[in-house]
Design an enzyme around this catalytic site. Structure first.
Site, PDB file in Angstrom:
ATOM      1  NE  ARG A  37      -3.821  -2.268   0.248  1.00 48.67           N
ATOM      2  CZ  ARG A  37      -4.758  -2.514  -0.656  1.00 48.67           C
ATOM      3  NH1 ARG A  37      -4.914  -1.685  -1.670  1.00 48.67           N
ATOM      4  NH2 ARG A  37      -5.524  -3.577  -0.565  1.00 48.67           N
ATOM      5  CG  HIS A  67       1.428  -9.137  -6.587  1.00 53.72           C
ATOM      6  ND1 HIS A  67       1.072  -7.829  -6.861  1.00 53.72           N
ATOM      7  CD2 HIS A  67       0.368  -9.905  -6.954  1.00 53.72           C
ATOM      8  CE1 HIS A  67      -0.144  -7.812  -7.367  1.00 53.72           C
ATOM      9  NE2 HIS A  67      -0.599  -9.052  -7.438  1.00 53.72           N
ATOM     10  CE1 TYR A  70      -2.837  -6.370  -4.933  1.00 58.62           C
ATOM     11  CE2 TYR A  70      -2.973  -5.895  -2.583  1.00 58.62           C
ATOM     12  CZ  TYR A  70      -2.988  -6.805  -3.624  1.00 58.62           C
ATOM     13  OH  TYR A  70      -3.159  -8.140  -3.362  1.00 58.62           O
ATOM     14  CG  HIS A 107      -3.173  -5.670 -10.082  1.00 56.22           C
ATOM     15  ND1 HIS A 107      -4.014  -5.399  -9.016  1.00 56.22           N
ATOM     16  CD2 HIS A 107      -2.816  -6.966  -9.943  1.00 56.22           C
ATOM     17  CE1 HIS A 107      -4.147  -6.484  -8.276  1.00 56.22           C
ATOM     18  NE2 HIS A 107      -3.422  -7.446  -8.818  1.00 56.22           N
ATOM     19  CG  HIS A 179      -8.645 -11.200 -10.760  1.00 52.06           C
ATOM     20  ND1 HIS A 179      -7.410 -10.593 -10.782  1.00 52.06           N
ATOM     21  CD2 HIS A 179      -9.099 -11.074  -9.488  1.00 52.06           C
ATOM     22  CE1 HIS A 179      -7.123 -10.123  -9.575  1.00 52.06           C
ATOM     23  NE2 HIS A 179      -8.134 -10.415  -8.768  1.00 52.06           N
ATOM     24  CD  GLU A 256      -3.077 -13.334  -5.424  1.00 48.68           C
ATOM     25  OE1 GLU A 256      -2.136 -12.540  -5.548  1.00 48.68           O
ATOM     26  OE2 GLU A 256      -4.121 -13.276  -6.113  1.00 48.68           O
TER      27      GLU A 256
END
Length: 278
Positions: A37, A67, A70, A107, A179, A256
């Site tokens: 974050r 990863h 976000y 993403h 997703h 996840e």
């Protein structure tokens, strides 16, 4: 052999993640490249990294996945946000070379009203600024659920991004089961058809990893809320078909799901039991 792991916290270091993975009978794992974050990242401890590399070799880990946070939006309409994404991803890719030959997933972002074509162009431009012929890391675009103005909920969008990248050999896709199901690809009743469409649009040679998650919401909901394996609208039987599918069974699977370590251990055990060995 089923290569499966889960998302682990990197707060205690790389070797600790490897040891945690072994403790739950995993042979791979995913971790955030930095604060998910925010933007802060721990300094690389070379001895810690080397210890993980030795553990991975000893216990035959096929690959691991980092990863991106976000907070990144590579296709924001604001240039400063796109520049921030580029800065963070450049640093992440440099750090990944301490763990050569692994995966880096992100993403694609949200075009925020600009339209998907402009979003795709901006993502492609960013990747062409970042990727070098010398890098050993494969960058993965994650399939998205289609919330708001997300780019990447349609296979065609991911294909256009990859097509625009100069060094396509450094690119791949991470297919997230929650997703794609939420996006309207029916992996429960038509897995073969979905994979055929993926192959015809992107190419299965670009599929490098699977995020194995059930969904809290119904098919085509565009919600993106993960559920524990077998407790959502996708269901356990569909998960078993996915891990055993001839086009997928060789790939690494990353859980996840909303779990603690003990919950991941139970899911891994259940999936290993359902996996049909060659």
């Amino acid at each position: 052999m089923l290569h499966i792991g889960c998302h682990l916290s990197s707060s205690k270091g790389f070797l600790h993640m490897g040891e945690e993975a072994l403790s739950i009978n995993a042979d791979t794992f995913q971790f955030f490249s930095r604060n998910p974050r925010g933007s802060s990242a721990k300094a690389i401890d070379y001895e810690d990294v080397l210890a993980l590399r030795n553990l991975m070799e000893q216990y035959h880990f096929p690959i691991i996945l980092a990863h991106a946070p976000y907070t990144l939006n590579p296709c924001s309409k604001e240039e400063r946000i796109r520049r921030f994404a580029q800065k963070i991803m450049k640093d992440d890719l440099q750090r990944m070379e301490f763990l050569p030959g692994n995966l880096y997933n992100f993403h694609p972002g949200s075009h925020v009203g600009q339209g998907s074509e402009i979003g795709i162009q901006q993502i492609t431009e960013l990747l062409n600024c970042l990727i070098t012929p010398q890098q050993t890391t494969t960058i993965l675009l994650e399939t998205m659920a289609g919330k708001g103005s997300e780019v990447g909920s349609h296979f065609e969008e991911l294909q256009k991004i990859i097509e625009g990248v100069e060094h396509k050999e450094k690119m791949g896709v991470c297919l997230d089961t929650c997703h794609v199901y939420d996006a309207g690809y029916d992996i429960v009743n038509n897995l073969d058809g979905v994979l055929k469409e993926f192959d015809q649009t992107i190419g299965l040679n670009h599929l490098c990893a699977i995020h194995l998650n059930d969904s809290k919401n119904p098919f085509g909901s565009h919600k993106d809320r993960h559920e524990k394996i077998g407790e959502g609208s996708i269901g356990f039987e569909a998960m078993v078909r996915i891990i055993n599918h001839p086009a997928l069974r060789h790939l690494p699977f990353f859980l996840e799901t909303p779990n603690e370590l003990s919950g991941y251990q139970k899911e891994i055990a259940r999936l290993r039991e359902a996996y049909i060995e060659d």
